[in-house]
Design an enzyme around this catalytic site. Structure first.
Site, PDB file in Angstrom:
ATOM      1  N   CYS A 203      -7.918 -10.786   1.535  1.00  0.00           N
ATOM      2  CA  CYS A 203      -7.985 -10.352   2.926  1.00  0.00           C
ATOM      3  C   CYS A 203      -8.139 -11.547   3.863  1.00  0.00           C
ATOM      4  CB  CYS A 203      -9.155  -9.379   3.140  1.00  0.00           C
ATOM      5  SG  CYS A 203      -9.261  -8.880   4.869  1.00  0.00           S
TER       6      CYS A 203
ATOM      7  N   LYS B 232      -5.415   7.368  12.207  1.00  0.00           N
ATOM      8  CA  LYS B 232      -5.814   7.923  10.908  1.00  0.00           C
ATOM      9  C   LYS B 232      -6.207   9.392  11.028  1.00  0.00           C
ATOM     10  CE  LYS B 232      -7.396   3.506   9.127  1.00  0.00           C
ATOM     11  NZ  LYS B 232      -8.523   2.712   8.592  1.00  0.00           N
TER      12      LYS B 232
ATOM     13  N   ARG C 223       0.863  -1.199   0.000  1.00  0.00           N
ATOM     14  CA  ARG C 223       0.000   0.000   0.000  1.00  0.00           C
ATOM     15  C   ARG C 223       0.892   1.239   0.000  1.00  0.00           C
ATOM     16  NH1 ARG C 223      -3.701   0.100   5.151  1.00  0.00           N
ATOM     17  NH2 ARG C 223      -4.857  -1.524   4.057  1.00  0.00           N
TER      18      ARG C 223
ATOM     19  N   ARG D 292      -1.280   6.889   9.631  1.00  0.00           N
ATOM     20  CA  ARG D 292      -1.369   6.291   8.280  1.00  0.00           C
ATOM     21  C   ARG D 292      -1.538   7.364   7.206  1.00  0.00           C
ATOM     22  NH1 ARG D 292      -3.741   0.746   8.410  1.00  0.00           N
ATOM     23  NH2 ARG D 292      -2.803  -0.225  10.237  1.00  0.00           N
TER      24      ARG D 292
ATOM     25  N   LYS E 172      -3.206   1.558  14.970  1.00  0.00           N
ATOM     26  CA  LYS E 172      -3.191   2.457  13.805  1.00  0.00           C
ATOM     27  C   LYS E 172      -3.787   3.812  14.170  1.00  0.00           C
ATOM     28  CE  LYS E 172      -5.885  -0.466  11.494  1.00  0.00           C
ATOM     29  NZ  LYS E 172      -6.843  -1.100  10.562  1.00  0.00           N
TER      30      LYS E 172
ATOM     31  N   CYS F  74     -16.443  -8.187   6.462  1.00  0.00           N
ATOM     32  CA  CYS F  74     -16.412  -8.479   7.897  1.00  0.00           C
ATOM     33  C   CYS F  74     -16.718  -7.172   8.619  1.00  0.00           C
ATOM     34  CB  CYS F  74     -15.054  -9.067   8.314  1.00  0.00           C
ATOM     35  SG  CYS F  74     -13.793  -7.851   8.669  1.00  0.00           S
TER      36      CYS F  74
ATOM     37  N   CYS G  82     -13.820  -1.568   6.540  1.00  0.00           N
ATOM     38  CA  CYS G  82     -12.875  -0.937   5.593  1.00  0.00           C
ATOM     39  C   CYS G  82     -13.589  -0.205   4.459  1.00  0.00           C
ATOM     40  CB  CYS G  82     -11.928  -1.973   5.024  1.00  0.00           C
ATOM     41  SG  CYS G  82     -10.945  -2.800   6.275  1.00  0.00           S
TER      42      CYS G  82
ATOM     43  N   CYS H 105     -15.190  -3.156   0.252  1.00  0.00           N
ATOM     44  CA  CYS H 105     -13.791  -3.388   0.605  1.00  0.00           C
ATOM     45  C   CYS H 105     -13.250  -4.533  -0.239  1.00  0.00           C
ATOM     46  CB  CYS H 105     -13.687  -3.726   2.086  1.00  0.00           C
ATOM     47  SG  CYS H 105     -14.392  -5.335   2.474  1.00  0.00           S
TER      48      CYS H 105
HETATM   49 FE1  SRM Z   1      -8.957  -1.767   6.548  1.00  0.00          FE
HETATM   50  C1  SRM Z   1      -7.605  -4.353   8.255  1.00  0.00           C
HETATM   51  C2  SRM Z   1      -8.186  -3.218   3.648  1.00  0.00           C
HETATM   52  C3  SRM Z   1      -9.726   1.109   4.968  1.00  0.00           C
HETATM   53  C4  SRM Z   1     -10.655  -0.704   9.337  1.00  0.00           C
HETATM   54  N1  SRM Z   1      -7.986  -3.465   6.060  1.00  0.00           N
HETATM   55  C5  SRM Z   1      -7.465  -4.373   6.911  1.00  0.00           C
HETATM   56  C6  SRM Z   1      -6.630  -5.417   6.159  1.00  0.00           C
HETATM   57  C7  SRM Z   1      -5.215  -4.931   6.108  1.00  0.00           C
HETATM   58  C8  SRM Z   1      -6.744  -6.857   6.680  1.00  0.00           C
HETATM   59  C9  SRM Z   1      -5.745  -7.346   7.676  1.00  0.00           C
HETATM   60  O1  SRM Z   1      -5.504  -6.685   8.702  1.00  0.00           O
HETATM   61  O2  SRM Z   1      -5.205  -8.423   7.441  1.00  0.00           O
HETATM   62  C10 SRM Z   1      -7.314  -5.316   4.763  1.00  0.00           C
HETATM   63  C11 SRM Z   1      -6.460  -5.729   3.576  1.00  0.00           C
HETATM   64  C12 SRM Z   1      -7.330  -6.324   2.496  1.00  0.00           C
HETATM   65  C13 SRM Z   1      -6.617  -6.569   1.240  1.00  0.00           C
HETATM   66  O3  SRM Z   1      -6.498  -7.749   0.845  1.00  0.00           O
HETATM   67  O4  SRM Z   1      -6.190  -5.625   0.597  1.00  0.00           O
HETATM   68  C14 SRM Z   1      -7.841  -3.906   4.784  1.00  0.00           C
HETATM   69  N2  SRM Z   1      -8.840  -1.141   4.669  1.00  0.00           N
HETATM   70  C15 SRM Z   1      -8.587  -1.911   3.592  1.00  0.00           C
HETATM   71  C16 SRM Z   1      -8.825  -1.155   2.299  1.00  0.00           C
HETATM   72  C17 SRM Z   1      -7.857  -1.549   1.182  1.00  0.00           C
HETATM   73  C18 SRM Z   1     -10.288  -1.351   1.863  1.00  0.00           C
HETATM   74  C19 SRM Z   1     -10.603  -0.956   0.438  1.00  0.00           C
HETATM   75  O5  SRM Z   1     -11.120  -1.825  -0.262  1.00  0.00           O
HETATM   76  O6  SRM Z   1     -10.350   0.177   0.039  1.00  0.00           O
HETATM   77  C20 SRM Z   1      -8.678   0.291   2.816  1.00  0.00           C
HETATM   78  C21 SRM Z   1      -7.260   0.770   2.783  1.00  0.00           C
HETATM   79  C22 SRM Z   1      -7.152   2.161   3.273  1.00  0.00           C
HETATM   80  C23 SRM Z   1      -5.796   2.766   3.135  1.00  0.00           C
HETATM   81  O7  SRM Z   1      -5.429   3.076   2.015  1.00  0.00           O
HETATM   82  O8  SRM Z   1      -5.127   2.959   4.154  1.00  0.00           O
HETATM   83  C24 SRM Z   1      -9.103   0.108   4.264  1.00  0.00           C
HETATM   84  N3  SRM Z   1      -9.932  -0.055   7.083  1.00  0.00           N
HETATM   85  C25 SRM Z   1     -10.250   0.961   6.240  1.00  0.00           C
HETATM   86  C26 SRM Z   1     -11.233   1.821   6.842  1.00  0.00           C
HETATM   87  C27 SRM Z   1     -11.909   3.021   6.167  1.00  0.00           C
HETATM   88  C28 SRM Z   1     -11.147   4.292   6.301  1.00  0.00           C
HETATM   89  O9  SRM Z   1     -10.170   4.396   7.036  1.00  0.00           O
HETATM   90  O10 SRM Z   1     -11.592   5.236   5.658  1.00  0.00           O
HETATM   91  C29 SRM Z   1     -11.508   1.292   8.092  1.00  0.00           C
HETATM   92  C30 SRM Z   1     -12.556   1.823   9.099  1.00  0.00           C
HETATM   93  C31 SRM Z   1     -12.084   2.995   9.840  1.00  0.00           C
HETATM   94  C32 SRM Z   1     -11.250   2.572  11.017  1.00  0.00           C
HETATM   95  O11 SRM Z   1     -10.023   2.538  10.888  1.00  0.00           O
HETATM   96  O12 SRM Z   1     -11.820   2.250  12.067  1.00  0.00           O
HETATM   97  C33 SRM Z   1     -10.676   0.121   8.239  1.00  0.00           C
HETATM   98  N4  SRM Z   1      -9.054  -2.393   8.490  1.00  0.00           N
HETATM   99  C34 SRM Z   1      -9.873  -1.849   9.453  1.00  0.00           C
HETATM  100  C35 SRM Z   1      -9.782  -2.663  10.635  1.00  0.00           C
HETATM  101  C36 SRM Z   1     -10.512  -2.405  11.979  1.00  0.00           C
HETATM  102  C37 SRM Z   1      -9.664  -1.563  12.833  1.00  0.00           C
HETATM  103  C38 SRM Z   1     -10.239  -1.267  14.192  1.00  0.00           C
HETATM  104  O13 SRM Z   1      -9.498  -0.706  15.001  1.00  0.00           O
HETATM  105  O14 SRM Z   1     -11.379  -1.538  14.472  1.00  0.00           O
HETATM  106  C39 SRM Z   1      -8.899  -3.718  10.321  1.00  0.00           C
HETATM  107  C40 SRM Z   1      -8.486  -4.863  11.245  1.00  0.00           C
HETATM  108  C41 SRM Z   1      -7.428  -4.480  12.204  1.00  0.00           C
HETATM  109  O15 SRM Z   1      -6.818  -3.429  12.162  1.00  0.00           O
HETATM  110  O16 SRM Z   1      -7.196  -5.318  13.093  1.00  0.00           O
HETATM  111  C42 SRM Z   1      -8.482  -3.524   8.963  1.00  0.00           C
HETATM  112 FE1  SF4 Z   2     -10.969  -7.419   5.027  1.00  0.00          FE
HETATM  113 FE2  SF4 Z   2     -12.949  -6.967   6.732  1.00  0.00          FE
HETATM  114 FE3  SF4 Z   2     -11.471  -4.936   5.868  1.00  0.00          FE
HETATM  115 FE4  SF4 Z   2     -13.124  -6.092   4.225  1.00  0.00          FE
HETATM  116  S1  SF4 Z   2     -13.731  -5.007   6.102  1.00  0.00           S
HETATM  117  S2  SF4 Z   2     -10.986  -5.604   3.764  1.00  0.00           S
HETATM  118  S3  SF4 Z   2     -13.082  -8.188   4.861  1.00  0.00           S
HETATM  119  S4  SF4 Z   2     -10.752  -6.597   7.112  1.00  0.00           S
END
Ligand code: SRM
Ligand code: SF4
Length: 555
Positions: free
Chosen positions: A435, A209, A75, A144, A207, A474, A478, A429
């Protein structure tokens, strides 16, 4: 202060990592596996990478007694989501040479490439480096990618605010040179590890943001950030920012101690003091955040534990100045302004719809080739949006026709103009197949589901409504499903919780309405809800507002 004892495993890995270096070099040299050591899997995130495996091929590989098909996701760090045409050309070729070829625009305005084999990670990072692109701190327990309102047309002050997003990103970079040593074999310049006043040796608890919105558009979904800044512009001058802290959307099914939360208003800060205030919001989380339970470690839980007023007071103490009362602002939209528009300098912008941010060539839609052709003209910059779309930008009047012709020839304008409003307001997502946390499909399924929902919208004459629908595989959120008007949250393969009642502008979370629906139950339920909505809505009432009033508040 934070939990000193009982540190989580990740905390110990960070502390022992010698500036995030760990044993990454050794892991990369190990030719017996496509994976890296477990401790390095935690550290590699700080370098903008995740170790994943192809989940579509798990069973087959296990039957053949092979290890999972390991590969890396990379990324980029791209504050404000900006790329030059030269960088896009480079990205196009790197994607083709080393990854699956698909360029994924993320919900945080940057790019991900998937399927990069271990042996290709160093060449990939080096190739990005020659284009002045890096992936440092794109993931991990650090600040981030900093998001920023993407459409420069919104305000003549966009450039100033975008530069602030870049400044925040650079200001908060980890000080270690480990990235260059591991991925580009840079010489080790220091014997021990570098001093890092912000991150020290344990980095942040989780993390972090930061996003900046420029009213009236909330395209960055500002309230979901750990720290959301709302630009306050008065009489055409940027005065400062309202600070909203403690947003985050992730939760775990069945664990009530985890929840989605929107940011709480800390107050207003003049722009001259904004960097300091931002920094101290982070240091307070560094020092008070939970370091023993990662499920409770985000700023939202720290703030709920301390109380907003106490958290604000702690930040003020560190800053040496106080927040002023939040200043008035108004959001009127959250979507991208599709199509052509012109800014105050007369430059042209084309905002194009990219379904779920996937840039790929399909037989009848050569999107990726078309964008390469646009980049090759050197006449348009690339700006990614938090809605996973792209704005071709800064186009001179005299170059507009040539760009338009390329967009026409490659069906890009046609796709943007003919996609339904619901599709253009949708987001999913990544989920399967990469993922590791996905319980259900998202980006590979939502387009099909929308094709099945569209006839229902037609039936109820709702086809022109801008209903915001989002799907995640899930509950991590994201694709920001928790603040959509209709949110689908995967529970198992083919099943989704249905959430309704989020508002259109991103200021209210939705609520679970039905558990684990399969496709037929989803369609049946939406048919019912749409029917009641058209019958009973007040004039101008959005689907989200109506759902909240009717089914959540039960008025
Ligand atoms: Fe996310 C984890 C993809 C935006 C909340 N996110 C992941 C992981 C890295 C899975 C992992 O930990 O193994 C995913 C990788 C999937 C893949 O195969 O690429 C993933 N997140 C994404 C992306 C690529 C979704 C998309 O389709 O665009 C976004 C990448 C953003 C970036 O460029 O940095 C992405 N993730 C978000 C957002 C939305 C936002 O920030 O606008 C959220 C919700 C806001 C937040 O942070 O609460 C988000 N991602 C999470 C979480 C839950 C974190 C939490 O504290 O609750 C995880 C899981 C974790 O961190 O344990 C996670
Ligand atoms: Fe993976 Fe869940 Fe984030 Fe979708 S919402 S990319 S399934 S961690």
């Amino acid at each position: 202060m934070s939990e000193k004892n009982n540190l989580s495993g990740t905390e110990k890995i960070k502390m022992a990592s010698q500036g995030l270096r760990g044993t990454l070099k050794e892991s990369l040299l190990d030719a017996h596996t496509g994976a890296i050591r477990e401790s390095d899997q935690a550290l590699v995130k700080f370098h903008g990478m995740y170790l994943q495996d192809d989940r579509d091929r798990r069973e087959e590989r296990s039957r053949k007694k092979l290890e999972p098909l390991y590969a890396f996701m990379i990324r980029l760090r791209l504050p404000g989501g900006f790329m030059t045409p030269e960088q896009w050309i480079g990205l196009h070729h790197i994607a083709g040479n080393y990854s699956t070829g698909t360029i994924k625009i993320t919900t945080r305005q940057t790019i991900q490439l998937h399927g990069i084999l271990k042996s290709h990670t160093k060449p990939t990072i080096s190739a990005f480096n020659t284009m002045h692109l890096d992936s440092i701190a794109a993931c991990g327990d650090v600040n981030r990618n900093v998001t920023c309102a993407s459409h420069p047309k919104e305000s003549p002050l966009h450039e100033e605010i975008y530069q602030f997003a870049r400044e925040i990103s650079v200001h908060n970079l980890p000080k270690t040179r480990g990235y260059y040593e591991v991925w580009m074999d840079a010489e080790k310049l220091v014997e021990t590890t570098e001093e890092d006043p912000l991150y020290q040796d344990r980095y942040l608890p989780r993390k972090f943001k930061v996003g900046i919105a420029i009213p009236p558009n909330n395209d960055v979904d500002v309230f979901i950030n750990d720290l959301g800044l709302i630009a306050i512009i008065e009489d055409g001058v940027l005065k400062g920012y309202n600070f909203a802290a403690g947003g985050g959307l992730g939760s775990t099914h069945g664990n009530a101690a985890t929840y989605a939360r929107l940011g709480s208003m800390l107050g207003y800060v003049p722009k001259e003091q904004a960097l300091k205030a931002m920094y101290e919001v982070i240091t307070a989380q560094r020092d008070f955040g939970n370091r023993s339970d990662r499920k409770q470690a985000r700023l939202k839980y720290t703030i709920d534990k301390m109380g907003v007023d106490n958290y604000r007071a702690e930040v003020e103490k560190r800053c040496g100045f106080s927040f002023e009362p939040a200043r008035p602002y108004e959001f009127t939209s959250r979507k991208d302004a599709y199509g052509w528009s012109q800014n105050h300098e007369g430059k042209w912008y084309y905002a194009l719809f990219i379904e779920n941010g996937r840039v790929v060539d399909e037989s009848n839609y050569p999107l990726k080739t078309g964008l390469l052709k646009v980049a090759e003209t050197g006449k348009a910059n690339f700006r990614f949006t938090c809605n996973q779309n792209l704005i071709l930008s800064d186009i001179e009047d005299g170059d507009k026709a040539a760009i338009e012709q390329i967009l026409q020839e490659h069906q890009i304008i046609n796709s943007t103009e003919t996609s339904s409003p619901m599709r253009k307001n949708s987001m999913a997502c990544v989920a399967l197949n990469t993922c590791g946390l996905a319980m259900a499909e998202a980006q590979r399924y939502l387009p099909t589901l929308i094709t099945k929902i569209e006839p229902l919208l037609q039936k109820h004459q709702l086809q022109d409504e801008d209903i915001v629908v989002r799907m995640t595989g899930c509950p991590n959120g994201c694709g920001r499903s928790p603040n959509a008007e209709i949110g689908f949250v995967g529970t198992s393969l083919g099943k989704y919780n249905l959430h309704i009642g989020g508002d259109r502008l991103g200021a209210r979370l939705n609520t679970k309405y039905k558990d684990s629906l399969d496709e037929s139950r989803i369609l049946e339920t939406l048919d019912e809800l749409f029917g009641v909505y058209v019958q009973e809505r007040k004039s101008g009432e959005t689907f989200g507002d109506f759902s909240q009033r009717k089914w959540i508040d039960g008025e």
